[in-house]
Design a protein around this motif. Structure first.
Motif, PDB file in Angstrom:
ATOM      1  N   GLU A  74       0.868  -1.174   0.000  1.00 27.35           N
ATOM      2  CA  GLU A  74       0.000   0.000   0.000  1.00 27.35           C
ATOM      3  C   GLU A  74       0.905   1.225   0.000  1.00 27.35           C
ATOM      4  OE1 GLU A  74      -3.193  -0.255  -0.267  1.00 27.35           O
ATOM      5  OE2 GLU A  74      -3.373  -2.420   0.105  1.00 27.35           O
ATOM      6  N   GLY A  75       0.462   2.282  -0.645  1.00 25.33           N
ATOM      7  CA  GLY A  75       1.283   3.480  -0.676  1.00 25.33           C
ATOM      8  C   GLY A  75       2.321   3.429  -1.789  1.00 25.33           C
ATOM      9  N   MET A  76       3.337   4.300  -1.677  1.00 27.26           N
ATOM     10  CA  MET A  76       4.322   4.458  -2.741  1.00 27.26           C
ATOM     11  C   MET A  76       5.706   4.681  -2.159  1.00 27.26           C
ATOM     12  SD  MET A  76       2.125   6.916  -5.334  1.00 27.26           S
ATOM     13  CE  MET A  76       1.737   8.142  -4.081  1.00 27.26           C
ATOM     14  N   PHE A  77       6.717   4.497  -3.008  1.00 21.71           N
ATOM     15  CA  PHE A  77       8.112   4.649  -2.605  1.00 21.71           C
ATOM     16  C   PHE A  77       8.854   5.360  -3.726  1.00 21.71           C
ATOM     17  CE2 PHE A  77      12.501   2.914  -2.513  1.00 21.71           C
ATOM     18  CZ  PHE A  77      12.894   3.327  -1.245  1.00 21.71           C
TER      19      PHE A  77
ATOM     20  N   TYR B 220       5.602   1.359  -6.839  1.00 22.79           N
ATOM     21  CA  TYR B 220       4.484   0.879  -6.023  1.00 22.79           C
ATOM     22  C   TYR B 220       4.057  -0.490  -6.536  1.00 22.79           C
ATOM     23  CZ  TYR B 220       1.245   2.444  -9.780  1.00 22.79           C
ATOM     24  OH  TYR B 220       0.592   2.638 -10.960  1.00 22.79           O
ATOM     25  N   ARG B 221       3.244  -1.175  -5.776  1.00 22.50           N
ATOM     26  CA  ARG B 221       2.748  -2.492  -6.163  1.00 22.50           C
ATOM     27  C   ARG B 221       1.288  -2.374  -6.601  1.00 22.50           C
ATOM     28  NH1 ARG B 221       6.221  -6.600  -4.645  1.00 22.50           N
ATOM     29  NH2 ARG B 221       7.867  -5.967  -3.173  1.00 22.50           N
ATOM     30  N   ASP B 222       0.977  -3.033  -7.716  1.00 21.60           N
ATOM     31  CA  ASP B 222      -0.407  -3.014  -8.174  1.00 21.60           C
ATOM     32  C   ASP B 222      -1.230  -4.050  -7.415  1.00 21.60           C
ATOM     33  OD1 ASP B 222       0.094  -5.525  -9.306  1.00 21.60           O
ATOM     34  OD2 ASP B 222       0.285  -4.759 -11.351  1.00 21.60           O
TER      35      ASP B 222
ATOM     36  N   ASP C 172      -4.903   0.927  -8.848  1.00 21.95           N
ATOM     37  CA  ASP C 172      -3.622   0.728  -9.529  1.00 21.95           C
ATOM     38  C   ASP C 172      -3.128   2.005 -10.199  1.00 21.95           C
ATOM     39  OD1 ASP C 172      -3.622  -1.863  -8.728  1.00 21.95           O
ATOM     40  OD2 ASP C 172      -4.091  -2.743 -10.689  1.00 21.95           O
ATOM     41  N   CYS C 173      -3.851   3.089  -9.999  1.00 19.28           N
ATOM     42  CA  CYS C 173      -3.495   4.372 -10.613  1.00 19.28           C
ATOM     43  C   CYS C 173      -2.882   5.308  -9.569  1.00 19.28           C
ATOM     44  CB  CYS C 173      -4.726   5.025 -11.233  1.00 19.28           C
ATOM     45  SG  CYS C 173      -5.478   4.065 -12.566  1.00 19.28           S
ATOM     46  N   VAL C 174      -2.294   6.398 -10.063  1.00 17.73           N
ATOM     47  CA  VAL C 174      -1.710   7.427  -9.208  1.00 17.73           C
ATOM     48  C   VAL C 174      -2.249   8.775  -9.662  1.00 17.73           C
ATOM     49  CG1 VAL C 174       0.417   8.553  -8.462  1.00 17.73           C
ATOM     50  CG2 VAL C 174       0.410   6.084  -8.876  1.00 17.73           C
TER      51      VAL C 174
ATOM     52  N   SER D 197      -1.191   2.359 -14.546  1.00 20.48           N
ATOM     53  CA  SER D 197       0.089   1.696 -14.297  1.00 20.48           C
ATOM     54  C   SER D 197       0.975   1.587 -15.535  1.00 20.48           C
ATOM     55  CB  SER D 197      -0.146   0.298 -13.704  1.00 20.48           C
ATOM     56  OG  SER D 197      -0.924  -0.484 -14.594  1.00 20.48           O
ATOM     57  N   SER D 198       0.455   1.956 -16.703  1.00 21.27           N
ATOM     58  CA  SER D 198       1.288   2.012 -17.904  1.00 21.27           C
ATOM     59  C   SER D 198       1.917   3.385 -18.076  1.00 21.27           C
ATOM     60  CB  SER D 198       0.459   1.676 -19.150  1.00 21.27           C
ATOM     61  OG  SER D 198      -0.392   2.761 -19.511  1.00 21.27           O
ATOM     62  N   GLY D 199       1.505   4.339 -17.220  1.00 19.85           N
ATOM     63  CA  GLY D 199       2.012   5.695 -17.315  1.00 19.85           C
ATOM     64  C   GLY D 199       1.124   6.628 -18.105  1.00 19.85           C
TER      65      GLY D 199
END
Length: 364
Positions: A19-22, A34-36, A63-65, A76-78
């Motif tokens: 969960e979350g981002m790095f 991040y993990r989907d 799965d999006c940001v 998640s593909s950008g």
């Protein structure tokens, strides 16, 4: 400045949360990890294509940001899939996605041409999670150029002087001349010290009746990955001939990843295959390595400051520099190769045939 078409270690697996981002900068490029929903790691450029704000200060939406500057949402593909108050999203509204491989506890990222990112090229670090080996995860941040750390790791003659109380050993160990061989993408160093004192870190976890025969055999390959078979066994028991009796064996795994021109990520572990049911032994070995690497950081950081004051300073090579000189040559060759390839691609792109549209003939 940096090799692009190669696999870099960018994180330990536990650093990328479910969960979350790095976020971490690799070769001067900010990267968001991040993990989907399947647990697979996604790596995107940590820079919104709209105004360049970091996506890592945004938020996850499945799965999006979503960028929290102007609200753009990326899958998640950008690709940008949503922009507030915008009916049409430009197709070029996307952020770069990087190939990623998660293997044996390390997360590898490919910063170059995605079409050349072959997972088979990821180095084998099986000892990091092999059931017959034990180690602890290590990470150090350096404020130095990564090649200075490579130099240090390719010249073990410094051990008795920089690490007398940890990895060093006796002075005769410094005099042991290594064998240096060129291998694909790097060098192999073989170093033996016969009938020598065991180093302090080994004495702390294992005892022998007398002196030992000590070895360090390691490959150092592009971009800057060290995989080492090292250890020691009682003198005269045949270690050099391949018989390892009552030995302390290690499989060092180290990866040096440039952050910027003057800062570096250093990932490491020192797996051992003895006393694997004694966590205190693993902790002792790890702490000795951490202490030694902090000693390295002190001297290399001082070296960086000194070199920064004398940009015209020329280093005087010694015989002990054979391995590091050869590795720097390999790096330079790869950089020149990539530069030539990019120049050729640019030339070909600029030489596209021009299609002349002629007016249709008039009819009468």
């Amino acid at each position: 400045m940096f090799i692009k078409n190669t696999w870099y270690v960018c994180a330990w697996d536990h650093e990328v949360p479910h969960e979350g981002m790095f976020a971490r900068t690799i070769t001067g490029i900010p990267v968001l990890l991040y993990r989907d929903s399947t647990g697979a790691i996604v790596a995107l450029e940590d820079r919104c294509c709209h105004r360049g704000a970091p996506l890592s200060v945004g938020r996850r939406e499945g799965d999006c940001v979503r960028c929290l500057y102007h609200g753009l949402k990326f899958d998640s593909s950008g690709q940008c899939v949503e922009a507030p108050a915008q009916d049409r999203i430009p197709p070029q509204a996307r952020v770069r996605k990087f190939p990623v491989v998660e293997r044996h506890r390390w997360v590898w990222i490919w910063m170059g041409d995605p079409g050349r990112a072959d997972p088979a090229l990821v180095p084998d670090t099986q000892w990091l999670d092999h059931p017959d080996w034990r180690s602890q995860d290590g990470y150090i941040h350096y404020d130095v150029n990564y090649l200075l750390i490579c130099d240090n790791l390719l010249d073990f003659s410094h051990l008795p002087f920089v690490h007398p109380g940890t990895l060093g050993g006796s002075a005769d160990y410094a005099a042991a001349r290594p064998q240096v061989e060129r291998i694909e993408g790097g060098v192999r160093i073989t170093r033996w010290a016969i009938d020598t004192e065991a180093p302090a870190f080994a004495k702390a976890v294992k005892t022998w009746p007398g002196k030992v025969d000590r070895w360090n055999i390691y490959n150092f390959t592009i971009p800057a990955v060290l995989l080492m078979d090292s250890g020691m066994a009682p003198t005269g028991t045949g270690a050099r001939e391949g018989t390892r009796v009552d030995a302390a064996e290690f499989r060092g795994c180290q990866a040096i990843t440039p952050e910027t021109a003057n800062s570096t990520h250093y990932f490491f572990a020192h797996p051992h295959n003895f006393a694997i049911d004694q966590p205190e032994v693993t902790a002792s070995i790890h702490q000795a390595v951490v202490t030694a690497f902090d000693e390295d950081r002190d001297i290399i950081t001082a070296q960086q400051r000194s070199l920064a004051l004398g940009p015209d300073f020329k280093m005087v090579p010694f015989a002990m520099d054979a391995a590091l000189s050869q590795f720097r040559w390999v790096v330079q060759q790869r950089l020149q190769q990539e530069a030539a390839e990019e120049a050729l691609q640019a030339a070909q792109a600029g030489a596209q045939p021009v299609h002349i549209v002629r007016p249709a003939p008039q009819t009468t």
